[in-house]
Design an enzyme around this catalytic site. Sequence first.
Site, PDB file in Angstrom:
ATOM      1  N   ASP A   1      43.932   2.341 -54.125  1.00  0.00           N
ATOM      2  CA  ASP A   1      44.026   3.487 -55.014  1.00  0.00           C
ATOM      3  C   ASP A   1      43.602   3.143 -56.441  1.00  0.00           C
ATOM      4  O   ASP A   1      42.984   3.961 -57.130  1.00  0.00           O
ATOM      5  CB  ASP A   1      45.461   4.021 -55.025  1.00  0.00           C
ATOM      6  CG  ASP A   1      45.793   4.778 -53.741  1.00  0.00           C
ATOM      7  OD1 ASP A   1      44.880   4.994 -52.929  1.00  0.00           O
ATOM      8  OD2 ASP A   1      46.965   5.148 -53.558  1.00  0.00           O
ATOM      9  N   GLY A   2      43.921   1.925 -56.889  1.00  0.00           N
ATOM     10  CA  GLY A   2      43.549   1.525 -58.246  1.00  0.00           C
ATOM     11  C   GLY A   2      42.044   1.546 -58.465  1.00  0.00           C
ATOM     12  O   GLY A   2      41.563   1.912 -59.543  1.00  0.00           O
TER      13      GLY A   2
ATOM     14  N   VAL B   1      47.975  15.071 -58.015  1.00  0.00           N
ATOM     15  CA  VAL B   1      47.524  13.999 -57.131  1.00  0.00           C
ATOM     16  C   VAL B   1      48.268  12.694 -57.431  1.00  0.00           C
ATOM     17  O   VAL B   1      48.401  11.831 -56.551  1.00  0.00           O
ATOM     18  CB  VAL B   1      45.993  13.802 -57.246  1.00  0.00           C
ATOM     19  CG1 VAL B   1      45.613  13.059 -58.498  1.00  0.00           C
ATOM     20  CG2 VAL B   1      45.433  13.113 -56.009  1.00  0.00           C
TER      21      VAL B   1
ATOM     22  N   ASP C   1      48.603   9.530 -64.040  1.00  0.00           N
ATOM     23  CA  ASP C   1      49.664   9.834 -64.989  1.00  0.00           C
ATOM     24  C   ASP C   1      49.448   9.148 -66.328  1.00  0.00           C
ATOM     25  O   ASP C   1      48.655   8.204 -66.461  1.00  0.00           O
ATOM     26  CB  ASP C   1      51.033   9.431 -64.421  1.00  0.00           C
ATOM     27  CG  ASP C   1      51.089   7.981 -63.931  1.00  0.00           C
ATOM     28  OD1 ASP C   1      50.542   7.104 -64.623  1.00  0.00           O
ATOM     29  OD2 ASP C   1      51.668   7.723 -62.871  1.00  0.00           O
TER      30      ASP C   1
ATOM     31  N   GLY D   1      53.179   8.798 -57.109  1.00  0.00           N
ATOM     32  CA  GLY D   1      53.215   7.485 -57.745  1.00  0.00           C
ATOM     33  C   GLY D   1      54.506   7.267 -58.509  1.00  0.00           C
ATOM     34  O   GLY D   1      55.619   7.468 -57.990  1.00  0.00           O
TER      35      GLY D   1
ATOM     36  N   MET E   1      57.165  10.121 -58.515  1.00  0.00           N
ATOM     37  CA  MET E   1      58.069  10.224 -57.368  1.00  0.00           C
ATOM     38  C   MET E   1      59.182   9.186 -57.450  1.00  0.00           C
ATOM     39  O   MET E   1      60.344   9.483 -57.154  1.00  0.00           O
ATOM     40  CB  MET E   1      57.280  10.054 -56.074  1.00  0.00           C
ATOM     41  CG  MET E   1      58.110  10.205 -54.815  1.00  0.00           C
ATOM     42  SD  MET E   1      57.151   9.899 -53.305  1.00  0.00           S
ATOM     43  CE  MET E   1      56.853   8.122 -53.460  1.00  0.00           C
TER      44      MET E   1
END
Length: 313
Positions: free
Chosen positions: A98-99, A210, A173, A214, A217
């Site tokens: 994901d990064g 989206v 974020d 991360g 949550m």
Amino acid sequence: MLFPSFFKIKCDKIRSMKKENLLLPAKVKKVGLVAKINANLVKNARILREILARYGVQILFENALAKHLNLKESSNLQGFEVRELAQECDFLISLGGDGTIISLCRNAAEISPFVLGIHAGRLGFLTDITMNECEKFFAEFFEGKFEVETPFMLDVFLHKKSGEILRKIAFNDAVIVGEKVGSMTHVEAFWNEKYFNAYFGDGVIVSTPVGSTGYNMSAGGAITYPLSEVFLVTPVCSHSLTQRPVVLPRGFEIKFKTASAAVLVIDGQDRYKMSELEGVSMTLSASTARLIRHVGRDYFQILKEKLHWGYND
């Protein structure tokens, strides 16, 4: 004022967040590859090159990747900057976790290229397929069997004490936390120049839909469908029981100020000292990522697989 005047965008120019398919496979001739360096990279890059060559497609490599492949293969591969790849290629492949895809989408946000995420990381919420699925996926892709999702990102405006305003993009974020681990922060929030809230605790998270699975949550924020037209403000370890996460619609811009020794962290990748800024404002951006997905991708099934969401153990 909801937006700085030089970034104000008319509503009719804001793209819909529905799934769209504007990429024409028959016209794809060049694909850019951006990858996380790992032990399987040379093998995976070779496999992708061989698969795409069957469809008459050339792969161009990002600088760090080209350098790595040159060292491993003793070949003479030209490398490109990410923005050059975004301009030159029909779509980009993010090979990693994901990064990797977050960094790619942020760095190329002004161009908004189509991006395919191939999983070679640990968790993989954003990446859509694995290396083992590439043969099948590309066979379907070149038959036009794919979708494109366009989740909105977050505009982050850094208000410098000189009066200058810098715009940054967050994919997941933007977080305001203490400079030192465990230090408490006092962050004040304003909406339309009016007092909105105050956050006492470890900090505050502003998340895109989206990015809701991360840090948001983990801090108790809501899981939000990625194509929702909202953003989330979630306190981190609040010292007040009355502080709760809030979900805000497009058009809201929240400005944060703090006298605490705090930093702004965007997507876990960029850091700015709040002491060097007059404040930071954030709002849902008109900029979107354009993520290539296989047909029938089920977000809630992904939640079940990755988080065991909805299971009654």
